[in-house]
Design an enzyme around this catalytic site. Structure first.
Site, short mmCIF file in Angstrom:
data_model
loop_
_atom_site.label_atom_id
_atom_site.label_comp_id
_atom_site.label_asym_id
_atom_site.label_seq_id
_atom_site.Cartn_x
_atom_site.Cartn_y
_atom_site.Cartn_z
N CYS A 14 0.85 -1.20 0.00
CA CYS A 14 0.00 0.00 0.00
C CYS A 14 0.87 1.24 0.00
O CYS A 14 2.09 1.17 0.22
CB CYS A 14 -0.97 0.02 1.18
N CYS A 17 2.89 1.90 3.07
CA CYS A 17 4.10 1.06 3.17
C CYS A 17 5.28 1.81 2.57
O CYS A 17 6.38 1.84 3.14
CB CYS A 17 3.91 -0.25 2.41
N ASP A 456 16.56 20.01 -34.82
CA ASP A 456 17.77 20.02 -35.64
C ASP A 456 17.35 19.59 -37.05
O ASP A 456 16.36 18.88 -37.21
CB ASP A 456 18.78 19.05 -35.04
N ASP A 653 20.07 14.64 -32.89
CA ASP A 653 20.65 13.30 -32.94
C ASP A 653 22.18 13.28 -32.92
O ASP A 653 22.79 12.22 -32.98
CB ASP A 653 20.16 12.56 -34.20
N ASP A 657 24.36 18.29 -30.52
CA ASP A 657 23.04 18.62 -29.97
C ASP A 657 22.96 18.37 -28.46
O ASP A 657 22.01 18.81 -27.81
CB ASP A 657 21.95 17.79 -30.66
#
Length: 765
Positions: A14, A17, A456, A653, A657
């Site tokens: 729960c 907990c 980009d 990519d 970048d």
């Protein structure tokens, strides 16, 4: 030095907990932070290994009924990674959960008949008091009087044992969770009823000795047990994305060693091994084709249903499936290095992380149980001290007990605790199946607020590699004949433009011819003899050297658009002008249209020249172009947009970048790009498909909508339910909630929250 590790936890069931575990660890010397997740049953702890260790941490929480699952080092035990995982049962985690679920189901099956009998007895008594039915026959009353205490004893001490343990730990250690509330409520109802039975004569005249609450004990435990079973069963479904990913891992590989094929465990594959893949075979590790060709189903990493053509030099990744043909590839990434292992790790970490929106629910869950206990005792006290002024003492006591038990039973920290993580787990899993890898829950939450996306150009809007895109035929030869000559010459060159021409010929299945007397002319092109005739292929400078004048007007417009002309000439004349360019991805224009529909503006940042950048931006409908920028300029632009109050997502990519991706509110990397870019980003789009970013934003919106719905209903449920159970509305409307209905409502709340989260699976992105 602090080191962060994630451990699975036994005994967590729960939200309270999770709060107990976090608070306990944070008080431990050497622990920097602790983040427990109820849904994934795990905790991420950063700790100083010189001051504490996992075993000591486990001992800290064991008195409260929890323990860390601590894996031994495989090498110490002389096992492979897979053997060790099997030894620990980590490969069987789903089976463990199913076994636990089966035990819960057995408990539910055993108590449901008792609950039905109790409901029958309770309903008859209620109908009799309302004059809707005649009194129960004496023999039936005697049976109920004898059976109910026995059934309640079984229900409380066998099916309800976890709740009694919660009560016991509260008394001994002062730590309370949901089980504590149920344990106190049902124990009080059971104990009061026993006292009434054994001391009926002595108590007669003081209290109503005809009223007992054995049926309440039975029915409440039955409803809670049923709710926990349904919740646990639904919770398993929230994590099925990880299960599907794990099932994609293969156990064996067919390798070539000593000139012979032999099947070995995938753990024994080493870098450089040649691996043979037969039709319908699953690829065990990442690598590069060295022989053969085929079509590979890469749906698990791209979400795309169409198999992808693979030929010598192409890469394949673990977990994908060969559909036809056979091929051999060289292993380049094994074990935890593979893309599949990276995906699994990323999804697991994201599903275990917490979204900022969860902070409020966590704070409330942390103090929820003590507050509910205080409200329950306050309600009981109010009925006992104020009630007798308006009611008989026996009736006030009866109402007080009903309110006390009802408040404890209806209060549900679980609905609050489940609201955010279940939606996050389903959302992250759905994203993974669509080829969208989300690093953490905070990223998923931020994404739905994005109003500006910075892209980009190369590798994001364009494919990132040159392609032959047009042919201007200036001869009497066919286009196919010209391509055959040009590709035959360029096949001997290493230049990227040469690769573009050869790839075009391969795709069009154009046959190449033999070339004699080949020469690479540095910086200008190539020459060679084909069928006794001399040909040149290259740029305008090469043509001019051979006194051939290319028509500048023919190529001016194309070069302004960023295209590179490749001229093919014989000794006397130019035969063709062919344009090579970094082609726009087909999905880019559609994706940008969809961004605009979502109210998101697009900025393109590129180091390319302005003319090329503006042309490409115009082609796809980009709002703003910033060209000829350096990596630090990209970072500066992101900061400028953020200073204007924009929530910025950046997609790229390349290594250049990475700084901008890290600065953006949400960094998005193309999986076709560099590892540095992927590590800097919060989201990775597999297959480098920009249209997946639209899906990612829609996924974020759907997930956040689900979280807000869950939190709203969890809060409303408790805000209305607790006062109703406590008797607040009784003086005004005569409403008093039976603990039986409180138990039903409590069970339904958790199940409904998980069910609402599971709806995210069905939504179209």
């Amino acid at each position: 030095m602090l080191r962060a590790k994630t451990f699975r936890i036994k005994g967590m069931h729960c939200a309270s907990c999770a709060s107990i575990i976090e608070k306990t660890f944070k008080k431990t010397d050497g622990v920097g932070s602790a983040d427990a997740n109820y849904v994934t049953e795990s905790v991420k702890v950063s700790f100083d290994e010189s001051k504490t260790n996992p075993r000591d941490l486990s001992k800290k929480i064991e008195p409260f009924g929890y323990s860390l699952i601590i894996p031994q080092i495989a090498e110490e035990m002389g096992m492979s990674a897979n053997e060790h995982a099997a030894h620990l049962g980590l490969n069987q985690s789903k089976n463990e959960k199913l076994a636990e679920l089966a035990a819960m189901k057995n408990g539910v099956i055993s108590i449901i008949p008792l609950a039905i009998i109790s409901i029958f007895a309770m309903s008859w008594d209620i109908f009799y008091r309302l004059s809707w039915a005649s009194p129960a026959p004496s023999f039936l009353s005697d049976i109920f009087r004898f059976l109910l205490p026995l059934m309640a004893t079984y229900s409380l001490f066998f099916v309800g044992r976890p709740y009694l343990l919660g009560f016991y730990r509260f008394l001994r250690y002062g730590k309370a969770n949901m089980d504590t509330l149920i344990g106190i409520g049902t124990s009080v109802a059971y104990s009061y009823s026993l006292v009434v039975i054994f001391f009926a004569e002595r108590l007669r005249g003081y209290i109503d000795v005809k009223t007992t609450y054995f049926d309440v004990t039975i029915i409440v435990i039955a409803f809670i047990a049923l709710g926990k079973y349904l919740g646990a069963r639904s919770k398993i479904k929230t994590g099925d994305a990880i299960e599907k990913l794990l099932n994609m891992q293969t156990k064996t590989a067919l390798v070539v060693r000593g000139g012979k094929e032999q099947e070995i465990s995938v753990d024994q594959v080493v870098h450089g091994d040649l691996i043979v893949i037969k039709p319908a075979g699953k690829i065990p590790v990442d690598g590069v084709l060295t022989e053969g060709s085929s079509f590979v189903d890469e749906a698990m990493i791209s979400g795309e249903p169409m198999p992808v053509s693979k030929k010598v030099g192409d890469t394949v990744v673990a977990g994908t499936i060969n559909t036809s043909g056979s091929f051999t590839f060289r292993a380049t990434k094994i074990g935890s290095e593979t893309m599949l292992a990276h995906i699994i790790k990323m999804v697991q970490e994201a599903q275990s992380s917490k979204a900022p929106i969860q902070a409020l629910a966590d704070k409330i869950s942390g103090v929820f149980v003590p507050i509910v206990l205080a409200i329950a005792f306050f309600a009981l006290g109010l009925w006992l001290f104020v009630g007798p002024a308006y009611l008989d003492f026996s009736q006030a006591l009866s109402f007080g007990l009903v309110s006390f038990v009802g408040v404890l039973v209806i209060a549900c920290p679980c609905a609050l605790g489940l609201a955010t993580p279940t939606a996050i787990i389903v959302g992250v899993g759905k994203g993974a199946r669509e080829g969208i890898l989300i690093k953490d829950a905070a990223t998923l939450e931020k994404l739905h607020k994005v109003d500006m996306i910075v892209l980009d150009k190369t590798g994001t809007i364009t494919k990132g590699k040159p392609e032959l895109i047009s042919i201007k035929n200036l001869s009497d030869k066919t286009d196919e004949g010209l391509i055959s000559i040009l590709a035959s010459l360029e096949k001997k060159s290493e230049h990227p433009i040469a690769h573009a021409v050869v790839s075009y010929a391969d795709d069009k299945k154009i046959n190449l011819v033999s070339v004699n007397d080949f020469e690479a002319i540095k910086g200008r092109g190539v020459r060679g003899v084909i069928n006794g005739e001399e040909y040149w292929a290259g740029n305008a400078k090469l043509m001019q050297e051979w006194k051939l004048s290319p028509d500048e007007e023919t190529t001016k417009k194309d070069t302004m658009e960023g295209k590179t002309p490749v001229f093919l000439a014989s000794k006397n004349r130019i035969l063709a002008a062919m344009m090579v360019a970094d082609a726009i991805k087909p999905e880019a224009k559609v994706a940008i249209e969809q961004f605009h529909k979502l109210g998101i503006k697009i900025v393109m940042l590129t180091g390319d020249n302005k003319n090329t950048a503006k042309y490409i931006a115009h082609q796809v409908g980009i709002d703003e172009v910033v060209a000829e920028v350096l990596p630090e300029d990209k970072l500066t632009k992101i900061k400028e947009l953020q200073a204007e109050g924009k929530i910025v997502a950046m997609a790229g990519d390349g290594v250049n970048d990475a700084p901008a991706l890290a600065q953006a509110d949400v960094g998005i990397a193309m999986a076709t790009g560099t590892d540095v870019a992927i590590e800097s980003a919060g989201i990775t789009l597999l297959n480098g498909d920009i249209s997946k970013l639209v899906k990612a934003i829609n996924l974020s919106k759907i997930t956040m909508r689900g979280i807000k719905q869950n939190l709203f209903w969890a809060f409303i449920y408790n805000i209305v339910g607790i006062p109703l159970a406590g008797g607040l509305f009784y003086p005004f409307f005569g409403w008093l909630l039976s603990p039986v209905f409180a138990g039903l409502a409590m069970a339904a709340s958790s199940v409904s929250v998980v069910g609402n989260s599971l709806r995210i699976k069905t939504k179209k992105l």
